[in-house]
Write a protein that holds these residues in place. Structure first.
Motif, PDB file in Angstrom:
ATOM      1  N   ARG A 184      21.017  12.194 -16.781  1.00 18.49           N
ATOM      2  CA  ARG A 184      19.651  12.721 -16.647  1.00 18.49           C
ATOM      3  C   ARG A 184      18.619  11.606 -16.787  1.00 18.49           C
ATOM      4  N   SER A 208      28.353  16.155 -22.997  1.00 19.55           N
ATOM      5  CA  SER A 208      26.900  16.229 -23.178  1.00 19.55           C
ATOM      6  C   SER A 208      26.271  14.845 -23.283  1.00 19.55           C
ATOM      7  N   CYS A 226      25.949  18.876 -16.417  1.00 21.52           N
ATOM      8  CA  CYS A 226      25.137  18.598 -15.234  1.00 21.52           C
ATOM      9  C   CYS A 226      26.077  18.400 -14.050  1.00 21.52           C
ATOM     10  N   CYS A 258      24.524  26.236 -10.766  1.00 25.09           N
ATOM     11  CA  CYS A 258      23.916  25.488 -11.872  1.00 25.09           C
ATOM     12  C   CYS A 258      22.853  26.330 -12.574  1.00 25.09           C
ATOM     13  N   ALA A 280      26.103  13.502 -19.803  1.00 33.22           N
ATOM     14  CA  ALA A 280      25.080  14.243 -19.058  1.00 33.22           C
ATOM     15  C   ALA A 280      23.684  13.743 -19.417  1.00 33.22           C
ATOM     16  N   ALA A 340      23.225  24.611 -16.040  1.00 33.69           N
ATOM     17  CA  ALA A 340      23.489  23.169 -15.929  1.00 33.69           C
ATOM     18  C   ALA A 340      22.436  22.528 -15.034  1.00 33.69           C
ATOM     19  N   ASP A 341      22.154  21.264 -15.288  1.00 35.46           N
ATOM     20  CA  ASP A 341      21.201  20.535 -14.455  1.00 35.46           C
ATOM     21  C   ASP A 341      21.863  20.102 -13.156  1.00 35.46           C
ATOM     22  N   LEU A 342      21.073  20.046 -12.096  1.00 32.14           N
ATOM     23  CA  LEU A 342      21.544  19.583 -10.796  1.00 32.14           C
ATOM     24  C   LEU A 342      20.860  18.258 -10.482  1.00 32.14           C
ATOM     25  N   ILE A 343      21.666  17.272 -10.099  1.00 34.62           N
ATOM     26  CA  ILE A 343      21.135  15.964  -9.725  1.00 34.62           C
ATOM     27  C   ILE A 343      21.555  15.681  -8.282  1.00 34.62           C
ATOM     28  N   MET A 395      16.272  14.664 -10.375  1.00 36.35           N
ATOM     29  CA  MET A 395      16.474  16.003 -10.946  1.00 36.35           C
ATOM     30  C   MET A 395      15.280  16.881 -10.645  1.00 36.35           C
TER      31      MET A 395
END
Length: 124
Positions: A100, A93, A40, A59, A96, A64-67, A107
């Motif tokens: 999250r 992980s 992330c 991302c 991450a 990948a997640d974007l925050i 998110m």
């Protein structure tokens, strides 16, 4: 994002950095994404629109997640040891997953913003 969430993100980020599980700065984040190492990515609240847009694209491309956080570049820099850091990638992980869980709605906001920028002005 509440100040409690912000504090939790900063505390977790500090641990993540000390354990060597973070990439700091746009170029390092892009390399981590391309190498499949980033799970992330967090952006500073005052990151430029261009940086956020390019980070969101990367991302999405690399899964990948974007925050989007309420942490400023100055605050990120203070905690990462790299002045005025706008983007940080999380390389573990487990870390991450924790980011999250803390970020939650931030998110979702990032995902919606990315979808809106990807649509060429069409309305429903």
């Amino acid at each position: 994002m509440s100040s409690e969430k912000k504090r939790k993100l900063i505390n977790l980020l500090t641990i993540c950095i000390k354990s060597g599980m973070a990439a700091k700065g746009f170029d390092a984040v892009c390399e981590a994404l391309k190498g499949g190492k980033a799970f992330c990515v967090m952006t500073a609240s005052d990151a430029s629109g261009k940086t956020v847009k390019e980070t969101a694209y990367m991302c999405k491309k690399y899964g990948a997640d974007l925050i989007e956080t309420e942490i400023t570049k100055e605050e990120l820099g203070k905690h990462t040891g790299k002045k005025n850091t706008a983007v940080v990638a999380v390389l573990g992980s487990g870390f991450a997953k924790s980011f999250r869980e803390i970020a939650g709605p931030a998110m979702e906001k990032a995902a919606k913003a990315e979808e809106a920028s990807g649509s060429s002005g069409s309305s429903e």
